[in-house]
Design an enzyme around this catalytic site. Sequence first.
Site, PDB file in Angstrom:
ATOM      1  N   ASP A 141      32.206  37.656  37.083  1.00 49.65           N
ATOM      2  CA  ASP A 141      33.305  38.399  37.713  1.00 49.65           C
ATOM      3  C   ASP A 141      34.621  38.083  37.015  1.00 49.65           C
ATOM      4  O   ASP A 141      35.686  38.135  37.637  1.00 49.65           O
ATOM      5  CB  ASP A 141      33.374  38.045  39.201  1.00 49.65           C
ATOM      6  CG  ASP A 141      34.226  39.033  39.990  1.00 49.65           C
ATOM      7  OD1 ASP A 141      34.684  38.665  41.102  1.00 49.65           O
ATOM      8  OD2 ASP A 141      34.459  40.152  39.492  1.00 49.65           O
ATOM      9  N   LYS A 144      36.196  41.675  31.979  1.00 49.91           N
ATOM     10  CA  LYS A 144      35.000  42.539  31.864  1.00 49.91           C
ATOM     11  C   LYS A 144      34.463  42.592  30.434  1.00 49.91           C
ATOM     12  O   LYS A 144      33.269  42.761  30.229  1.00 49.91           O
ATOM     13  CB  LYS A 144      35.310  43.950  32.380  1.00 49.91           C
ATOM     14  CG  LYS A 144      35.900  43.928  33.790  1.00 49.91           C
ATOM     15  CD  LYS A 144      35.131  43.011  34.754  1.00 49.91           C
ATOM     16  CE  LYS A 144      35.948  42.648  35.972  1.00 49.91           C
ATOM     17  NZ  LYS A 144      35.373  41.515  36.752  1.00 49.91           N
ATOM     18  N   ASP A 169      29.604  41.746  38.760  1.00 51.67           N
ATOM     19  CA  ASP A 169      30.482  42.615  39.548  1.00 51.67           C
ATOM     20  C   ASP A 169      31.134  43.658  38.630  1.00 51.67           C
ATOM     21  O   ASP A 169      31.233  43.475  37.414  1.00 51.67           O
ATOM     22  CB  ASP A 169      31.575  41.769  40.231  1.00 51.67           C
ATOM     23  CG  ASP A 169      32.366  42.591  41.247  1.00 51.67           C
ATOM     24  OD1 ASP A 169      33.535  42.248  41.483  1.00 51.67           O
ATOM     25  OD2 ASP A 169      31.821  43.570  41.786  1.00 51.67           O
ATOM     26  N   ASN A 170      31.555  44.784  39.211  1.00 52.98           N
ATOM     27  CA  ASN A 170      32.406  45.771  38.539  1.00 52.98           C
ATOM     28  C   ASN A 170      31.774  46.495  37.363  1.00 52.98           C
ATOM     29  O   ASN A 170      32.469  46.868  36.411  1.00 52.98           O
ATOM     30  CB  ASN A 170      33.698  45.103  38.024  1.00 52.98           C
ATOM     31  CG  ASN A 170      34.391  44.308  39.078  1.00 52.98           C
ATOM     32  OD1 ASN A 170      34.515  43.090  38.952  1.00 52.98           O
ATOM     33  ND2 ASN A 170      34.817  44.980  40.135  1.00 52.98           N
ATOM     34  N   GLU A 199      35.979  47.018  45.979  1.00 53.07           N
ATOM     35  CA  GLU A 199      36.431  46.278  47.163  1.00 53.07           C
ATOM     36  C   GLU A 199      37.595  46.972  47.875  1.00 53.07           C
ATOM     37  O   GLU A 199      38.564  47.396  47.259  1.00 53.07           O
ATOM     38  CB  GLU A 199      36.840  44.836  46.799  1.00 53.07           C
ATOM     39  CG  GLU A 199      37.774  44.681  45.621  1.00 53.07           C
ATOM     40  CD  GLU A 199      37.038  44.446  44.316  1.00 53.07           C
ATOM     41  OE1 GLU A 199      35.914  44.934  44.159  1.00 53.07           O
ATOM     42  OE2 GLU A 199      37.612  43.808  43.430  1.00 53.07           O
TER      43      GLU A 199
END
Length: 214
Positions: A141, A144, A169-170, A199
């Site tokens: 996380d 990126k 994540d993401n 989120e």
Amino acid sequence: TRSTRPQRLLRAVQKKAIKGDPQSVISTIDYFCRHSEWAMNVGDEKGAILDSVVCEVSPSTALELGTYCGYSTVRIARLLPPGTKLITLEFNPDYAAVARQIIEYSGLQDKICLVEGASGDLIPKMQELFGIKTFDFVFLDHWKDRYLPDTKLLEECQLLRKGSILLADNVICPGTPDYLEYVRNSPRYESKYFKSHLEYTKVEDGLEKSVFLG
Ligand SMILES: CNc1ncnc2c1ncn2[C@@H]1O[C@H](/C=C/CNC(=O)c2cc(-c3ccc(F)cc3)cc(O)c2O)[C@@H](O)[C@H]1O
Ligand SMILES: [Mg+2]
């Protein structure tokens, strides 16, 4: 000078959460981010998916890349079996300072080892610093564009074993296209996408769960 967003988030926890109660720390942060100021915590919706993967894996060794304020650190650590440790890496000292206080407030400090430094420098030192042979679970996380290089570094340092789980994540927003392409096309991974939302918003995002096949 004006406080930072992590400092305001910490203040909300110290004001509203119950000391020693991880769930109340999590709920307080989610409420603050939904009603006061958005912040880049994995959040409650993706957090429930994170919880289910952590419970399924029940890891003896776990690594988190990118502590930020410690929201997912607390989410993961509260589910770990006794005697297991979550190592979380954070290179921004201001964020690390806030995370330490949020972790302490939750009462989970004995299950968490927050290491200040860059993942690229620390991953190769996991064996010597912590006697870690391999990680059962890794939560990605952080920046990126670092998911892929750090995954390759984990492989090179032989910190993944047959069955190790990577949860990222993401993968849609902000997106990690090179990482997704790698884990979805490499014969060394079995990958699955958990569709969710960014989120505290209605924007699509999701988690990618990838099993290292050895
Ligand atoms: C590169 N090696 C590294 N080693 C150690 N710590 C590292 C790190 N890279 C970054 N970090 C730390 O991780 C954290 C960075 C997280 C980056 N996350 C995001 O950019 C992000 C961004 C969004 C986002 C989504 C939509 C939008 F409009 C705006 C933001 C949502 C998320 O869930 C995110 O995770 C910071 O605390 C940073 O200091
Ligand atoms: Mg994130």
